[in-house]
Design a protein around this motif. Sequence first.
Motif, PDB file in Angstrom:
ATOM      1  N   LEU A 366     -59.851  80.059  67.448  1.00  0.00           N
ATOM      2  CA  LEU A 366     -58.557  80.665  67.119  1.00  0.00           C
ATOM      3  C   LEU A 366     -57.574  80.506  68.276  1.00  0.00           C
ATOM      4  CD1 LEU A 366     -59.718  84.024  65.475  1.00  0.00           C
ATOM      5  CD2 LEU A 366     -59.223  81.856  64.351  1.00  0.00           C
ATOM      6  N   ALA A 367     -58.050  80.757  69.484  1.00  0.00           N
ATOM      7  CA  ALA A 367     -57.180  80.621  70.656  1.00  0.00           C
ATOM      8  C   ALA A 367     -56.742  79.175  70.844  1.00  0.00           C
ATOM      9  CB  ALA A 367     -57.917  81.117  71.905  1.00  0.00           C
ATOM     10  N   GLY A 368     -57.662  78.239  70.603  1.00  0.00           N
ATOM     11  CA  GLY A 368     -57.309  76.830  70.717  1.00  0.00           C
ATOM     12  C   GLY A 368     -56.260  76.417  69.694  1.00  0.00           C
ATOM     13  N   PHE A 369     -56.387  76.935  68.468  1.00  0.00           N
ATOM     14  CA  PHE A 369     -55.406  76.619  67.430  1.00  0.00           C
ATOM     15  C   PHE A 369     -54.027  77.142  67.826  1.00  0.00           C
ATOM     16  CE2 PHE A 369     -53.104  77.752  63.536  1.00  0.00           C
ATOM     17  CZ  PHE A 369     -53.112  76.529  62.871  1.00  0.00           C
ATOM     18  N   ARG A 370     -53.954  78.378  68.291  1.00  0.00           N
ATOM     19  CA  ARG A 370     -52.668  78.954  68.677  1.00  0.00           C
ATOM     20  C   ARG A 370     -52.062  78.178  69.844  1.00  0.00           C
ATOM     21  NH1 ARG A 370     -50.329  82.663  72.156  1.00  0.00           N
ATOM     22  NH2 ARG A 370     -48.793  84.103  71.232  1.00  0.00           N
ATOM     23  N   THR A 371     -52.880  77.788  70.815  1.00  0.00           N
ATOM     24  CA  THR A 371     -52.382  77.020  71.963  1.00  0.00           C
ATOM     25  C   THR A 371     -51.763  75.708  71.517  1.00  0.00           C
ATOM     26  OG1 THR A 371     -54.019  78.011  73.450  1.00  0.00           O
ATOM     27  CG2 THR A 371     -53.034  75.913  74.121  1.00  0.00           C
ATOM     28  N   GLN A 372     -52.422  75.022  70.601  1.00  0.00           N
ATOM     29  CA  GLN A 372     -51.894  73.748  70.126  1.00  0.00           C
ATOM     30  C   GLN A 372     -50.611  73.944  69.313  1.00  0.00           C
ATOM     31  OE1 GLN A 372     -52.936  70.773  71.079  1.00  0.00           O
ATOM     32  NE2 GLN A 372     -54.431  71.848  72.362  1.00  0.00           N
ATOM     33  N   ILE A 373     -50.501  75.061  68.605  1.00  0.00           N
ATOM     34  CA  ILE A 373     -49.268  75.355  67.882  1.00  0.00           C
ATOM     35  C   ILE A 373     -48.118  75.558  68.869  1.00  0.00           C
ATOM     36  CG2 ILE A 373     -48.088  77.106  66.493  1.00  0.00           C
ATOM     37  CD1 ILE A 373     -49.811  75.351  64.805  1.00  0.00           C
ATOM     38  N   VAL A 374     -48.391  76.283  69.955  1.00  0.00           N
ATOM     39  CA  VAL A 374     -47.357  76.520  70.967  1.00  0.00           C
ATOM     40  C   VAL A 374     -46.918  75.194  71.582  1.00  0.00           C
ATOM     41  CG1 VAL A 374     -46.875  77.591  73.199  1.00  0.00           C
ATOM     42  CG2 VAL A 374     -48.131  78.866  71.452  1.00  0.00           C
ATOM     43  N   ARG A 375     -47.862  74.316  71.884  1.00  0.00           N
ATOM     44  CA  ARG A 375     -47.516  73.012  72.476  1.00  0.00           C
ATOM     45  C   ARG A 375     -46.695  72.166  71.503  1.00  0.00           C
ATOM     46  NH1 ARG A 375     -52.637  70.839  76.076  1.00  0.00           N
ATOM     47  NH2 ARG A 375     -52.777  72.649  77.452  1.00  0.00           N
ATOM     48  N   ALA A 376     -47.083  72.196  70.223  1.00  0.00           N
ATOM     49  CA  ALA A 376     -46.321  71.428  69.237  1.00  0.00           C
ATOM     50  C   ALA A 376     -44.909  71.984  69.107  1.00  0.00           C
ATOM     51  CB  ALA A 376     -47.046  71.478  67.888  1.00  0.00           C
ATOM     52  N   SER A 385     -32.737  67.971  72.082  1.00  0.00           N
ATOM     53  CA  SER A 385     -31.665  67.472  72.939  1.00  0.00           C
ATOM     54  C   SER A 385     -32.265  66.819  74.173  1.00  0.00           C
ATOM     55  CB  SER A 385     -30.735  68.617  73.358  1.00  0.00           C
ATOM     56  OG  SER A 385     -29.828  68.189  74.351  1.00  0.00           O
ATOM     57  N   GLN A 386     -31.561  65.819  74.709  1.00  0.00           N
ATOM     58  CA  GLN A 386     -32.011  65.170  75.939  1.00  0.00           C
ATOM     59  C   GLN A 386     -31.819  66.078  77.151  1.00  0.00           C
ATOM     60  OE1 GLN A 386     -29.926  61.451  76.206  1.00  0.00           O
ATOM     61  NE2 GLN A 386     -31.169  60.467  74.620  1.00  0.00           N
ATOM     62  N   ARG A 387     -31.040  67.139  76.984  1.00  0.00           N
ATOM     63  CA  ARG A 387     -30.789  68.071  78.093  1.00  0.00           C
ATOM     64  C   ARG A 387     -31.498  69.401  77.844  1.00  0.00           C
ATOM     65  NH1 ARG A 387     -24.277  67.283  79.274  1.00  0.00           N
ATOM     66  NH2 ARG A 387     -24.358  65.020  79.717  1.00  0.00           N
ATOM     67  N   SER A 388     -32.593  69.343  77.183  1.00  0.00           N
ATOM     68  CA  SER A 388     -33.312  70.573  76.859  1.00  0.00           C
ATOM     69  C   SER A 388     -33.739  71.308  78.127  1.00  0.00           C
ATOM     70  CB  SER A 388     -34.554  70.242  76.014  1.00  0.00           C
ATOM     71  OG  SER A 388     -35.332  71.386  75.821  1.00  0.00           O
ATOM     72  N   ARG A 389     -33.559  72.629  78.110  1.00  0.00           N
ATOM     73  CA  ARG A 389     -33.966  73.466  79.235  1.00  0.00           C
ATOM     74  C   ARG A 389     -35.162  74.346  78.860  1.00  0.00           C
ATOM     75  NH1 ARG A 389     -28.085  75.661  81.478  1.00  0.00           N
ATOM     76  NH2 ARG A 389     -27.182  73.593  81.948  1.00  0.00           N
ATOM     77  N   MET A 390     -35.887  73.913  77.858  1.00  0.00           N
ATOM     78  CA  MET A 390     -37.036  74.693  77.408  1.00  0.00           C
ATOM     79  C   MET A 390     -38.180  74.551  78.415  1.00  0.00           C
ATOM     80  SD  MET A 390     -38.348  76.784  75.331  1.00  0.00           S
ATOM     81  CE  MET A 390     -37.011  76.799  74.141  1.00  0.00           C
ATOM     82  N   THR A 391     -38.494  75.627  79.103  1.00  0.00           N
ATOM     83  CA  THR A 391     -39.579  75.649  80.078  1.00  0.00           C
ATOM     84  C   THR A 391     -40.789  76.360  79.471  1.00  0.00           C
ATOM     85  OG1 THR A 391     -38.848  77.745  81.017  1.00  0.00           O
ATOM     86  CG2 THR A 391     -37.914  75.721  81.957  1.00  0.00           C
ATOM     87  N   TRP A 392     -41.902  76.248  80.165  1.00  0.00           N
ATOM     88  CA  TRP A 392     -43.111  76.926  79.678  1.00  0.00           C
ATOM     89  C   TRP A 392     -42.952  78.445  79.738  1.00  0.00           C
ATOM     90  CZ3 TRP A 392     -46.957  76.097  76.667  1.00  0.00           C
ATOM     91  CH2 TRP A 392     -47.445  74.803  76.459  1.00  0.00           C
ATOM     92  N   ALA A 393     -42.218  78.943  80.716  1.00  0.00           N
ATOM     93  CA  ALA A 393     -42.016  80.387  80.815  1.00  0.00           C
ATOM     94  C   ALA A 393     -41.244  80.896  79.598  1.00  0.00           C
ATOM     95  CB  ALA A 393     -41.261  80.720  82.100  1.00  0.00           C
ATOM     96  N   ARG A 394     -40.177  80.179  79.222  1.00  0.00           N
ATOM     97  CA  ARG A 394     -39.411  80.590  78.050  1.00  0.00           C
ATOM     98  C   ARG A 394     -40.241  80.381  76.770  1.00  0.00           C
ATOM     99  NH1 ARG A 394     -33.769  77.866  75.876  1.00  0.00           N
ATOM    100  NH2 ARG A 394     -33.392  79.379  74.178  1.00  0.00           N
ATOM    101  N   MET A 395     -41.019  79.299  76.746  1.00  0.00           N
ATOM    102  CA  MET A 395     -41.847  79.024  75.575  1.00  0.00           C
ATOM    103  C   MET A 395     -42.871  80.130  75.367  1.00  0.00           C
ATOM    104  SD  MET A 395     -42.157  76.705  73.198  1.00  0.00           S
ATOM    105  CE  MET A 395     -42.540  77.924  71.960  1.00  0.00           C
ATOM    106  N   ASN A 396     -43.450  80.600  76.438  1.00  0.00           N
ATOM    107  CA  ASN A 396     -44.446  81.671  76.320  1.00  0.00           C
ATOM    108  C   ASN A 396     -43.817  82.965  75.806  1.00  0.00           C
ATOM    109  OD1 ASN A 396     -46.677  80.183  77.162  1.00  0.00           O
ATOM    110  ND2 ASN A 396     -46.261  80.572  79.337  1.00  0.00           N
ATOM    111  N   ARG A 397     -42.565  83.226  76.179  1.00  0.00           N
ATOM    112  CA  ARG A 397     -41.889  84.415  75.663  1.00  0.00           C
ATOM    113  C   ARG A 397     -41.649  84.291  74.153  1.00  0.00           C
ATOM    114  NH1 ARG A 397     -38.999  83.972  80.642  1.00  0.00           N
ATOM    115  NH2 ARG A 397     -37.238  82.940  79.575  1.00  0.00           N
ATOM    116  N   LEU A 398     -41.273  83.092  73.707  1.00  0.00           N
ATOM    117  CA  LEU A 398     -41.086  82.866  72.275  1.00  0.00           C
ATOM    118  C   LEU A 398     -42.408  83.031  71.516  1.00  0.00           C
ATOM    119  CD1 LEU A 398     -38.689  79.769  72.200  1.00  0.00           C
ATOM    120  CD2 LEU A 398     -38.139  82.146  71.635  1.00  0.00           C
ATOM    121  N   ALA A 399     -43.478  82.497  72.108  1.00  0.00           N
ATOM    122  CA  ALA A 399     -44.788  82.601  71.456  1.00  0.00           C
ATOM    123  C   ALA A 399     -45.238  84.054  71.369  1.00  0.00           C
ATOM    124  CB  ALA A 399     -45.821  81.770  72.219  1.00  0.00           C
TER     125      ALA A 399
END
Length: 428
Positions: A366-376, A385-399
């Motif tokens: 289950l944890a592996g599935f969720r991790t791969q969803i976050v990466r996708a 966008s080519q100027r995307s500012r999406m970082t892992w810190a912001r991504m983790n907050r969204l997740a």
Amino acid sequence: MQFTALLHHVTIDRLRAAYLALERKAAAGVDGMTWSEYGQNLEARLQDLHARVHRGAYHAKPSRRVYIPKPDGRQRPLGIASLEDKIVQRAVVEVLNAIYEVDFIGFSYGFRPGRSQHHALDALATAITCKKVNWVLEVDIRGFFDAIDHGWLVKFIEHRIADKRIIRLIQKWLAAGVLEEGKWSVTESGTPQGATISPLLANVYLHYVLDLWVQQWRKRTARGEVIVVRYADDFALGFQHESDAVQFRIDLQRRLERFSLEMHPEKTRLIRFGRFAAADRRAQGERKPETFDFLGFTHICGKTRAGKFLLLRRTIKKRMRAKLKAVREVLHRRRHSPVPIQGQWLGAVVRGYFAYHAVPTNIDSLAGFRTQIVRAWLHALRRRSQRSRMTWARMNRLAMRWLPRPRIIHPYPAARFDDRTRGRSRVR
């Protein structure tokens, strides 16, 4: 006992209930009629349908052939029935279920009222843990739904149903054929997967071909304990003695051939499995016990921290990969949608996935599935966008905001099995 008069139970009220129980957004059949269109003049249509069914003027329409991808890359053919066929089939199934639910054997779980895939998984896990199981035979019937012999099927139904009008209805559905790319073709065998009547007909066929025969084989031929769990055409058996398992496989092949069925040579396996499998294989200089797949889970011989036997269940890897691939494809098309819209959709996907796969011992999958969803999701957002500012810190907050965390939802198999049967039924 045979039932000689059943069609009078197919009333207008039952047809109406069948219509209301149908999926609102389901694909239309060859007639192009949708659920909402049929409901615009519902009472008049049901009156006409009821009259045609009872005077024998009702004609079944061919199923519309569509294909859906399977986890192994192949295509699974489905038959989409017309709306009126769905209504009549659902009403007839409700009547016949009241008869066959009394006949069907306890180890049959597929497409039966009040039973589910998890009930079958619970029964199998409890049997492997509590009974004398040393060998497991995993059986798959090649192309079962397409190989059902119509002649044998009608004979089996007539064993209990003597109402000729019900028999003729079933024969009409079997002979309706399929429509693919504008060409009609006759179906001399099989029932279309996706038709409302097909699961019941499949259960009736296997009840006489397999279930009753297995019941007798265990009593008359087996020297040790034999456990059986069947869900539709997928079933697994546990044996105390290897000689019983080998003999059963030979006898089963002969039995299936008599009724135009055959075991899939690559998906049918006999393996050493159970509480003593690891020690027995180690004594023979072999590696750890093999695993087998059943209803979406890989079953593994494991151990508790105290060294006792523990049945481990993990999501089948190829099933998980197929699901992740499908999610990535949809994310690619939705990458420009607002983030909250994406988050709501992905949250529903993850919750739905966890609802089935969140069984004890499967937390890592289950944890592996969720991790791969976050990466996708991160990959899709960065492609906006080519100027995307999406970082892992912001991504983790969204997740954290939108995606549920992995947790076990289902109880341990033995606890739920005991609670459901409450001592009335032994593990078989």
